[in-house]
Design an enzyme around this catalytic site. Structure first.
Site: not given
Lengths: 289, 125
Positions: A145-147
């Site tokens: 996941a990017c965040f």
């Protein structure tokens, strides 16, 4: 005289159209047919967007996405998975060079980051523009996941990542787009990702510590329209070098290009579920038939 | 930062080594440093045509996705398959093990028109 920028609000659309417009703007600017543009948009249904080279087979649970009503789309930019739902999304297309000087990747993130920070402060949020954590190498235990990863002059609030952004660079033009979540369904995000069962609970816990959404910290609830208005102000303050930000529309040529990309690329399983190389091979095969 | 004298360079930060009518292409030390760790490369297949100044592939690094631009016209005759599993070679050895493609140049004289090392270095400092 400073260049006039365009402000483009394309409203609420589906994943394929949203990504297609971003690429169309980049290609049009590369061709010298579009001004520098700040675009505001939202998503008509929850969407998991993947980085350019991210593997669906290894990192995404496609059946779970379907079960959770989440659409899949592959971005033209890199990075990791982002769940788009209630959020204000921005994209900016600008020249790679300022005057005769080429601007580095990091410097572009910094300049755009300053504009984003100004925008979010206009909206009443206490944000911080984080210096890159010397992240020139990918962490070995990276979350899909990017965040969960902080890098590239990104914005944080209460010590957690608030805005995730990614770039695609052409020959003379740059596209940067990013997600400002109003709310965040971390459970749904990790339900859609393939993570080892023994790491799922830990990654989810980390997501509460490392990621935040606007309405988890705002004194009064904000909507996408308010954030988009603030973005426009922040970019005028920090990025347009005195140039105006004039409200405009997609040109007929941009719209035609976006619709073509929507149907032939961002709306296809070859692009979204396989990978860019497989998509290109199918494009070539179609042309030779 | 390295700028090998036997190579030519493009304004899109690719280098070109000429051997007969074959041109080996990669990205410069400046470019790899700019990008940070290279994570993925999408390179053309053998037989694919490339055009000077146009994209022949894509590189994704920790910082950005970027198009790769051909310095000469021609046909791809070799692709560095090692980069599938070892994209970091582009960072570690941009002018040697990190080469990307070999092009059979349709006009090898065009290599001469590219920037020499000193001129390229002047554009980035």
């Amino acid at each position: 005289m400073a260049t006039a920028w365009r402000f483009l609000d394309t409203g609420c659309n589906d994943a394929a159209f949203n990504m297609a417009v971003d690429e169309a703007l980049l290609l049009s600017h590369e061709a010298g047919q579009s001004p520098p543009t700040l675009r505001a948009y939202t998503w008509s249904s929850p969407t998991l967007s993947l980085g350019y080279a991210q593997s669906v087979a290894k990192e995404v649970d496609v059946a779970a996405c379907r079960q959770h009503g989440v659409t899949l789309v592959r971005r033209p930019t890199g990075g990791r998975a982002v769940l788009h739902d209630q959020e204000a999304t921005y994209s900016v297309v600008i020249p790679l060079r300022l005057t005769a000087r080429e601007v580095s990747i990091t410097e572009h993130y910094h300049r755009i980051g300053l504009a984003l920070a100004a925008a979010l402060r206009h909206a009443g949020l206490a944000v911080r523009l984080e210096r890159p954590s010397v992240l020139t190498t990918a962490p070995r235990t990276a979350s899909p996941a990017c965040f969960a990863a902080m890098s590239r002059y990104e914005l944080s609030a209460t010590g957690r990542k608030l805005v995730g952004s990614a770039q695609k660079r052409g020959r003379r033009s740059l596209l940067q787009h990013g997600s400002i979540p109003l709310s965040m369904d971390r459970q749904r995000l990790f339900a859609c990702l393939r993570v080892p069962a023994d790491r799922r609970a830990q990654l989810l816990r980390e997501a509460y510590v490392s990621m935040v959404a606007v309405n988890e910290i705002a004194l009064a609830p904000l909507d996408a329209a308010a954030l988009h208005r603030a973005l426009r102000q922040g970019f005028v303050d920090c990025l347009t070098d005195g140039g105006e930000l004039i409200a405009g529309e997609l040109s007929p040529a941009e719209r035609r290009l976006a619709e073509e990309l929507q149907h032939t690329k961002y709306g296809t399983d070859a692009w979204n579920l396989l990978n860019p190389a497989a998509w290109r091979q199918r494009q070539t095969a179609c042309l030779t038939e | 930062m390295e700028f090998p004298q036997d190579l030519r360079y493009s304004s899109e930060h690719t280098w070109a080594r000429l051997e007969g009518n074959r041109v080996t292409v990669g990205i410069t030390d400046f470019a790899q440093e700019e990008l940070g760790e290279v994570l993925f490369l999408e390179l053309p297949q053998v037989g694919h045509s490339v055009t000077a100044g146009q994209s022949f592939g894509v590189v994704e690094s920790v910082k950005a996705v970027s198009d790769l631009f051909a310095p000469v016209d021609g046909t791809v005759v070799e692709v560095n398959a090692r980069l599938d599993d070892e994209p970091e070679l582009v960072n570690r050895e941009p002018y040697r093990e990190g080469w990307m493609i070999v092009v059979k140049a349709s006009n090898p004289e065009a290599w001469q028109a590219l920037m020499n090392a000193d001129d390229y270095q002047a554009t980035i400092t």
